[in-house]
Design an enzyme around this catalytic site. Structure first.
Site, PDB file in Angstrom:
ATOM      1  N   ARG A 176     110.485  63.369  77.209  1.00 24.98           N
ATOM      2  CA  ARG A 176     111.590  63.458  78.517  1.00 24.98           C
ATOM      3  C   ARG A 176     110.650  62.676  79.639  1.00 24.98           C
ATOM      4  O   ARG A 176     109.517  62.704  79.496  1.00 24.98           O
ATOM      5  CB  ARG A 176     111.568  64.811  79.132  1.00 24.98           C
ATOM      6  CG  ARG A 176     112.012  65.804  78.370  1.00 24.98           C
ATOM      7  CD  ARG A 176     112.242  67.261  79.093  1.00 24.98           C
ATOM      8  NE  ARG A 176     111.063  67.487  80.142  1.00 24.98           N
ATOM      9  CZ  ARG A 176     111.414  67.714  81.404  1.00 24.98           C
ATOM     10  NH1 ARG A 176     112.493  67.748  81.987  1.00 24.98           N
ATOM     11  NH2 ARG A 176     110.157  68.070  81.921  1.00 24.98           N
ATOM     12  N   ARG A 180     113.166  62.943  89.664  1.00 18.89           N
ATOM     13  CA  ARG A 180     113.443  63.687  90.512  1.00 18.89           C
ATOM     14  C   ARG A 180     114.462  63.239  91.475  1.00 18.89           C
ATOM     15  O   ARG A 180     114.059  62.014  92.192  1.00 18.89           O
ATOM     16  CB  ARG A 180     112.323  64.640  91.349  1.00 18.89           C
ATOM     17  CG  ARG A 180     111.525  65.314  90.329  1.00 18.89           C
ATOM     18  CD  ARG A 180     110.420  65.923  91.151  1.00 18.89           C
ATOM     19  NE  ARG A 180     109.411  66.515  90.272  1.00 18.89           N
ATOM     20  CZ  ARG A 180     108.130  67.109  90.583  1.00 18.89           C
ATOM     21  NH1 ARG A 180     107.881  66.738  91.630  1.00 18.89           N
ATOM     22  NH2 ARG A 180     107.367  67.526  89.710  1.00 18.89           N
ATOM     23  N   ARG A 254      91.747  60.593  71.608  1.00 20.04           N
ATOM     24  CA  ARG A 254      91.417  59.575  72.567  1.00 20.04           C
ATOM     25  C   ARG A 254      90.299  60.100  73.731  1.00 20.04           C
ATOM     26  O   ARG A 254      90.275  61.360  73.658  1.00 20.04           O
ATOM     27  CB  ARG A 254      92.560  59.194  73.615  1.00 20.04           C
ATOM     28  CG  ARG A 254      93.621  58.416  73.149  1.00 20.04           C
ATOM     29  CD  ARG A 254      94.705  57.876  73.964  1.00 20.04           C
ATOM     30  NE  ARG A 254      95.446  58.959  74.494  1.00 20.04           N
ATOM     31  CZ  ARG A 254      95.607  59.301  75.856  1.00 20.04           C
ATOM     32  NH1 ARG A 254      94.868  58.526  76.731  1.00 20.04           N
ATOM     33  NH2 ARG A 254      96.401  60.467  76.034  1.00 20.04           N
ATOM     34  N   ARG A 285      93.044  55.246  86.150  1.00 16.81           N
ATOM     35  CA  ARG A 285      93.136  55.959  87.468  1.00 16.81           C
ATOM     36  C   ARG A 285      91.808  55.686  88.323  1.00 16.81           C
ATOM     37  O   ARG A 285      90.753  55.644  87.660  1.00 16.81           O
ATOM     38  CB  ARG A 285      93.210  57.519  87.199  1.00 16.81           C
ATOM     39  CG  ARG A 285      94.262  57.753  86.103  1.00 16.81           C
ATOM     40  CD  ARG A 285      94.614  59.443  86.166  1.00 16.81           C
ATOM     41  NE  ARG A 285      93.738  60.142  85.504  1.00 16.81           N
ATOM     42  CZ  ARG A 285      93.802  61.527  85.459  1.00 16.81           C
ATOM     43  NH1 ARG A 285      94.873  62.207  85.891  1.00 16.81           N
ATOM     44  NH2 ARG A 285      92.825  62.191  84.621  1.00 16.81           N
ATOM     45  N   GLU A 308      88.546  55.510  85.962  1.00 18.69           N
ATOM     46  CA  GLU A 308      88.834  56.237  84.483  1.00 18.69           C
ATOM     47  C   GLU A 308      89.374  55.196  83.734  1.00 18.69           C
ATOM     48  O   GLU A 308      90.340  54.588  84.004  1.00 18.69           O
ATOM     49  CB  GLU A 308      89.797  57.334  84.824  1.00 18.69           C
ATOM     50  CG  GLU A 308      89.775  58.426  83.583  1.00 18.69           C
ATOM     51  CD  GLU A 308      90.617  59.686  83.977  1.00 18.69           C
ATOM     52  OE1 GLU A 308      90.218  60.361  84.987  1.00 18.69           O
ATOM     53  OE2 GLU A 308      91.721  59.623  83.264  1.00 18.69           O
ATOM     54  N   TYR A 356      96.044  69.608  72.515  1.00 13.91           N
ATOM     55  CA  TYR A 356      96.012  69.445  74.168  1.00 13.91           C
ATOM     56  C   TYR A 356      96.111  70.654  74.831  1.00 13.91           C
ATOM     57  O   TYR A 356      97.386  71.392  74.884  1.00 13.91           O
ATOM     58  CB  TYR A 356      96.438  68.259  74.957  1.00 13.91           C
ATOM     59  CG  TYR A 356      96.224  68.240  76.329  1.00 13.91           C
ATOM     60  CD1 TYR A 356      94.961  67.709  76.716  1.00 13.91           C
ATOM     61  CD2 TYR A 356      96.893  69.036  77.162  1.00 13.91           C
ATOM     62  CE1 TYR A 356      94.647  67.876  78.060  1.00 13.91           C
ATOM     63  CE2 TYR A 356      96.608  69.010  78.378  1.00 13.91           C
ATOM     64  CZ  TYR A 356      95.379  68.544  78.973  1.00 13.91           C
ATOM     65  OH  TYR A 356      95.167  68.659  80.383  1.00 13.91           O
ATOM     66  N   ASP A 358      95.946  72.970  78.225  1.00 13.53           N
ATOM     67  CA  ASP A 358      95.539  73.039  79.976  1.00 13.53           C
ATOM     68  C   ASP A 358      94.695  74.308  80.107  1.00 13.53           C
ATOM     69  O   ASP A 358      94.534  75.206  78.960  1.00 13.53           O
ATOM     70  CB  ASP A 358      96.741  73.192  80.831  1.00 13.53           C
ATOM     71  CG  ASP A 358      97.039  71.759  81.294  1.00 13.53           C
ATOM     72  OD1 ASP A 358      96.308  70.881  81.331  1.00 13.53           O
ATOM     73  OD2 ASP A 358      98.483  71.674  81.452  1.00 13.53           O
TER      74      ASP A 358
END
Ligand code: FAD
Length: 385
Positions: A176, A180, A254, A285, A308, A356, A358
């Protein structure tokens, strides 16, 4: 600890949650082995002596969760500030507020759209390609948000992240691309969000404070495994392929290079994270840590900024994000089979499962491993598999 009841390899959130639960709830003696010079895994941070700024050594870490159990658990070790993360993106000399929202759409197209008008505009632009027909990441993204927004906000950033043209990346990488149709630019949608009041390292250190826990830093499992393997239960949170000597080949990751500098300005960019959406800007970033804790006092006239850069990890690089190609998935299945058969060893965490995670997911998954495997084993003698 000369005779630990449990050895935990890795002192990130996964390993420390296991160690803390086993020591506090089961009274076990837990030895945590950590090959870096510090505890805490990738969430580790240090206070820069000159400026007083907390530097997240492995990239900005923002805590957020909707898992009440995890939220209640973590608050035993730290209070949280009311920080809410917001990200901006620079493209062709303008700064936009991300994730894609009504503010960004209106600024980008130079017109005030109502939510319905914006929805109609994006629907029309994305009708160029049907999502089901998309054969690569570029087509998939255009089918979701249309070409203009794709070219500005996804194309260059994605190409830099993956060092690959998006037409050569699999459509599966994105499912997706939320847009918004409001001005809400909060980055996370979770119920709970904040940063540890006195920093990540204070939090991580408190998790390991129980007298039954010993953390041995600068200690690589592979140098000491003969002492413990097959003799003591082990929870291993290092890379799963490395555990098995990369016998099925290496899993691909990565990594990011973080170029840190102290600059002679009080405020460099006005916020914590600014993405670089232009393809010809080499970094992905720019991080400015002092904005994560506006409540703290710092040395005036100075800031710490990190550029980064993203790239494929080589053998000696820190593995950060699993690439997860079809080849990786095939290798992972073989490693999972080997892991299941490994006596007295449980594999967990982001490296041990090649996922991955969090922070809240790593903690939640460690709490589940404690409930479902370690507690039944140590309390009732259930086999450790
Ligand atoms: P890690 O923290 O990686 O800990 C594993 C530890 O095992 C490491 O310390 C390693 O040195 C050690 N180890 C490995 N092999 C051995 C060995 N052989 N012997 C001894 N020790 C060993 N999460 C969020 O919730 N919010 C964020 O904003 C966020 N930002 C992130 C940004 C980046 C760049 C990255 C890479 C991750 C980010 N994360 C974020 C994810 C977060 O870092 C992870 O959830 C967390 O690190 C997972 O904890 P872990 O214990 O599984 O792994």
């Amino acid at each position: 600890l000369s005779n630990p009841d449990l050895v935990v390899v890795g002192s990130g959130f996964f390993g420390l949650t296991i160690a803390e639960r086993c020591a506090s709830e089961l009274g076990l003696n837990v030895l945590v082995l950590e090959r870096r010079y510090h505890l805490g895994g990738n969430a580790y941070s240090e206070i820069d002596e000159e400026t007083g700024i907390e530097v997240h050594k492995y990239g900005t870490h923002l805590f957020h969760t909707s898992n009440k159990r995890v939220w209640d658990y973590v608050r035993r070790f730290t209070d949280f500030t009311s920080y809410q993360h917001r990200v901006f993106g620079k493209y062709q000399g303008q700064v936009y507020s991300l994730p894609m929202n009504l503010g960004l759409i209106n600024q980008f197209f130079g017109k005030a759209h109502t939510p319905d008008e914006a929805r109609e505009l994006i629907a029309e632009q994305s009708s160029e390609i049907a999502t089901a027909d998309a054969t690569n990441l570029e087509e998939k993204a255009i089918s979701l948000i249309g070409r203009p927004l794709y070219e500005a906000f996804i194309k260059g950033y994605t190409a830099k992240q993956w060092q690959t043209d998006p037409t050569e990346l699999s459509a599966d990488i994105i499912t997706r691309l939320p847009v918004r149709y409001t001005y809400d630019n909060r980055y996370f949608n979770d119920t709970y969000e904040g940063l540890p009041v006195d920093g990540y390292t204070a939090w991580l250190t408190r998790m390991a404070e129980h007298p039954n826990i010993e953390v041995r830093v600068d200690t690589d499992w592979f140098d000491v495994q003969d002492e413990f393997k097959g003799k003591v239960p082990v929870v291993y949170t290092g890379p799963v392929d490395e555990y098995f000597g990369n016998c099925e080949g290496r899993l691909s990751w990565r990594t990011v290079d973080l170029e840190q500098e102290t600059v002679d300005v009080d405020d460099y960019q006005g916020t914590g994270v600014v993405n670089a959406n232009d393809q010809d800007v080499p970094w992905t970033r720019v991080l400015e840590f002092k904005h994560l804790h506006p409540e703290r006092t710092y040395l005036p006239g100075k800031s710490i900024v990190v550029h980064e850069y993203s790239r494929f990890a080589e053998d000696d690089d820190e593995p950060y994000y699993p690439i997860n190609t079809a080849e990786d998935r095939a290798k992972l299945l073989k490693y999972r089979d080997l892991a299941k058969k490994e006596p007295m060893v449980l594999f967990g965490g982001r490296l041990g499962t090649y996922k991955y995670l969090d922070m809240h997911m790593a903690i939640g998954s460690a709490l589940s491993m404690f409930d479902n495997k370690l507690k039944p084993h140590f309390s009732d003698g259930a086999p450790l598999t």
